[in-house]
Design an enzyme around this catalytic site. Structure first.
Site, PDB file in Angstrom:
ATOM      1  CG  ASN A 113      -1.764   1.253   1.319  1.00 50.37           C
ATOM      2  OD1 ASN A 113      -2.642   1.433   0.470  1.00 50.37           O
ATOM      3  ND2 ASN A 113      -1.519   2.124   2.294  1.00 50.37           N
ATOM      4  CD  GLU A 114      -1.352   5.694   0.504  1.00 54.71           C
ATOM      5  OE1 GLU A 114      -0.662   6.227   1.374  1.00 54.71           O
ATOM      6  OE2 GLU A 114      -2.478   6.099   0.203  1.00 54.71           O
ATOM      7  CE1 TYR A 153      -8.123   9.392   1.804  1.00 51.47           C
ATOM      8  CE2 TYR A 153      -6.287   8.400   0.655  1.00 51.47           C
ATOM      9  CZ  TYR A 153      -7.334   8.295   1.554  1.00 51.47           C
ATOM     10  OH  TYR A 153      -7.589   7.106   2.173  1.00 51.47           O
ATOM     11  CD  GLU A 158      -6.299   3.886   1.594  1.00 51.22           C
ATOM     12  OE1 GLU A 158      -6.111   5.069   1.947  1.00 51.22           O
ATOM     13  OE2 GLU A 158      -5.544   2.947   1.910  1.00 51.22           O
TER      14      GLU A 158
HETATM   15  C1  NOJ Z   1      -3.687   6.328   3.039  1.00 53.46           C
HETATM   16  C2  NOJ Z   1      -3.400   5.142   3.871  1.00 53.46           C
HETATM   17  O1  NOJ Z   1      -3.365   3.992   3.096  1.00 53.46           O
HETATM   18  C3  NOJ Z   1      -4.314   4.971   5.058  1.00 53.46           C
HETATM   19  O2  NOJ Z   1      -3.709   4.101   5.933  1.00 53.46           O
HETATM   20  C4  NOJ Z   1      -4.601   6.328   5.662  1.00 53.46           C
HETATM   21  O3  NOJ Z   1      -5.304   6.209   6.851  1.00 53.46           O
HETATM   22  C5  NOJ Z   1      -5.363   7.135   4.651  1.00 53.46           C
HETATM   23  N1  NOJ Z   1      -4.545   7.325   3.473  1.00 53.46           N
HETATM   24  C6  NOJ Z   1      -5.810   8.510   5.133  1.00 53.46           C
HETATM   25  O4  NOJ Z   1      -4.729   9.321   5.379  1.00 53.46           O
END
Ligand code: NOJ
Length: 508
Positions: free
Chosen positions: A190-191, A333, A402
């Site tokens: 993830n990321e 986001y 997400e």
């Molecule tokens: C990305 C992350 O994957 C997650 O763990 C985090 O809580 C959210 N963004 C919000 O910042």
């Protein structure tokens, strides 16, 4: 008669124009489009030292330097989902989701970090969770690495150590072996940007190494190769039997040039932030993006380094990475504006990621901004990002893994409702233009430990009461709106929930 028809069609056309202009159209999602909600193990599970689990880098950080986290909190108990997972699944049923994205805690499954000891309690927990979901036709989507590195591996260098590629591959193989009969969606990592840039190139996430301009690029190489290793293990040894999908989730901000002359600066930001990862897997030619590789090589030489701070990929490594994906996992986001002028020359510490980019960013005052400035509400940025991914990477199938907005808390979360509606509409615009977007995941199912912000920023469709021992979960307004979107498979900007009681609809 003819006149009547044309008057009716004129009225209809005018109405539909009016609807478009005022943004009142009800819009529909493609028939096979899927919806889910997400969480991650450290952020919700708690039970940090229970049943044989060992420490992760987040246990270590929050226990050794507690007040690096905004409210000096930690994930020791978090949402207590280790014990309350059945309530979590009940909430997913209330919402009517198709799938649940959660992550496995490496130190819970393999407390020594390695495969010499598979923790039976860890296996049982994830089996229970998966089986509970399947009972109600909720598809598990499992992230293997959502930032919970065993602390012991950090002491061996973490993602700067190339042995991580083997160790992570071994861990992934155990997970496929144990759960792959039921899990058909895997996310390796993830990321990568957050892991490498924040964890290795700054102090804003564990392990806070602050090896600016060097650590993050070393991390990038090993992390991406670890992803590729897991993908190949699955592809070669498990795919034909288990018939699942596996890929990586890359986070991306949209960088909008302030003016035409800033287009190159914005592109630099795109490539340094997320292109550096995406290019290795999704581009036609593979390897690091030229722009990034050339910039770092040139600067490194000027700075007196013996070799580029971005470690080279061998032809074999580049070819292992290229195409190691079944879909493009995207977390998105926010957006920012980018500029480059004389004010940024020499502004940043050197060497550093920011000095490598040499550009400035800002956001507009009129944008809605979440607490702690983390998320700017800019739906058109999402649309532009999706279009760029379609064009740059030959329209890959995308799963939005997400997307969400933070508030300070409270059940009347109109900002979050506005965010979801705006971003889903932007996503529909991209779909209508041909982007192959298959699924949308809300972050998050419920409030949880938001890393360095602790519990000060709330992302949940459900509010969690951290004062109560039961960690009571209560649906917010956004939960009702999300549920209606899923029920109708459409986006009605005028829908207002008329109840505060959420129930499970028949069939869920
Ligand atoms: C990305 C992350 O994957 C997650 O763990 C985090 O809580 C959210 N963004 C919000 O910042």
């Amino acid at each position: 008669m003819l006149l009547k028809i044309s008057i009716v069609s004129l009225i209809l056309a005018t109405l539909s124009e009016f609807n478009k202009v005022s943004g009142q159209d009800i819009r529909h999602f493609p028939d096979d489009f899927l919806f889910g909600a997400a969480t991650a193990s450290y952020q919700i599970e708690g039970a940090w030292n229970v049943d044989g689990k060992s420490d992760s880098i987040w246990d270590h950080l929050t226990h050794t330097v507690p007040c690096t986290v905004a409210d000096c909190s930690n994930g020791d108990i978090a949402d207590n989902s280790y014990y309350l997972y059945k309530r979590d699944i009940e909430m997913l049923r209330e919402l009517g989701v198709d799938y649940y994205r959660f992550s496995i805690s490496w130190p819970r499954l393999l407390p020594t970090s390695f495969t010499d000891h598979v923790n039976p309690a860890g296996v049982e927990y994830y089996n229970n969770l998966i089986n509970e979901m399947l009972k109600y036709n909720i598809t598990p989507m499992v992230t293997l690495y959502h930032w919970e590195l065993p602390q012991k591996l950090q002491e061996l260098g973490g993602w700067t150590n190339p042995s991580m590629i083997d160790w992570y591959g071994d861990y992934a193989k155990i997970a496929f072996e144990l759960f792959g009969d039921r899990v058909k969606f895997w996310i390796t990592v993830n990321e990568p940007h957050l892991i490498c840039h924040r964890g290795y190139g700054s102090t804003t996430m564990a392990p806070r190494l602050n090896m600016q301009g060097t650590g993050e690029y070393l991390c990038a190489k090993n992390l991406m190769l670890a992803h590729a290793r897991a993908w190949h293990i699955y592809n070669d040894e498990y795919r034909s039997l288990q018939k699942g999908n596996i890929s990586i989730t890359i986070s991306a901000t949209w960088y909008e040039p302030e003016s035409e002359k800033d287009a190159a600066a914005a592109e630099d930001y795109h490539q340094f932030d997320w292109g550096i990862y995406a290019h290795t897997v999704f581009s036609e030619e593979g390897g690091w993006p030229h722009l990034v590789a050339d910039r770092i090589a040139t600067k490194s030489e000027l700075q007196g380094f013996a070799r580029s701070r971005l470690p080279a990929l061998t032809a074999e490594e580049a070819s292992n990475l290229l195409g190691s994906s079944d879909f493009y996992g995207l977390n998105h986001y926010s957006s920012v504006y980018v500029y480059r002028n004389e004010s940024v020359v020499g502004l940043y510490e050197s060497p550093s990621y920011y000095d490598d980019i040499e550009a400035g960013t800002f956001r507009l005052d009129e944008w809605k901004i979440s607490p702690n400035s983390s998320v700017n509400m800019v739906p058109w940025g999402f649309y532009k990002l999706l279009s760029k991914i379609r064009k740059d990477y030959n329209n890959p199938p995308i799963i939005i893994t997400e997307n969400g907005f933070a508030t300070a808390g409270g059940l009347e979360d109109d900002d979050r409702v506005k965010y979801f509606r705006g971003y889903m509409a932007a996503m529909l615009d991209a779909i209508e233009e041909g982007s192959d977007i298959r699924a949308y995941t809300a972050w998050s199912l419920m409030d949880n430990f938001e890393w360095m912000d602790g519990y000060t920023r709330r992302f949940g469709l459900y509010e969690v009461d951290y004062e109560s021992l039961e960690r009571t979960r209560t649906p917010r307004k956004s939960a009702f709106v999300f549920k209606e979107i899923l029920r109708t498979r459409s986006l009605d900007p005028n829908y207002e929930p008329t109840t505060t009681t959420i129930t499970i609809d028949p069939g869920h």
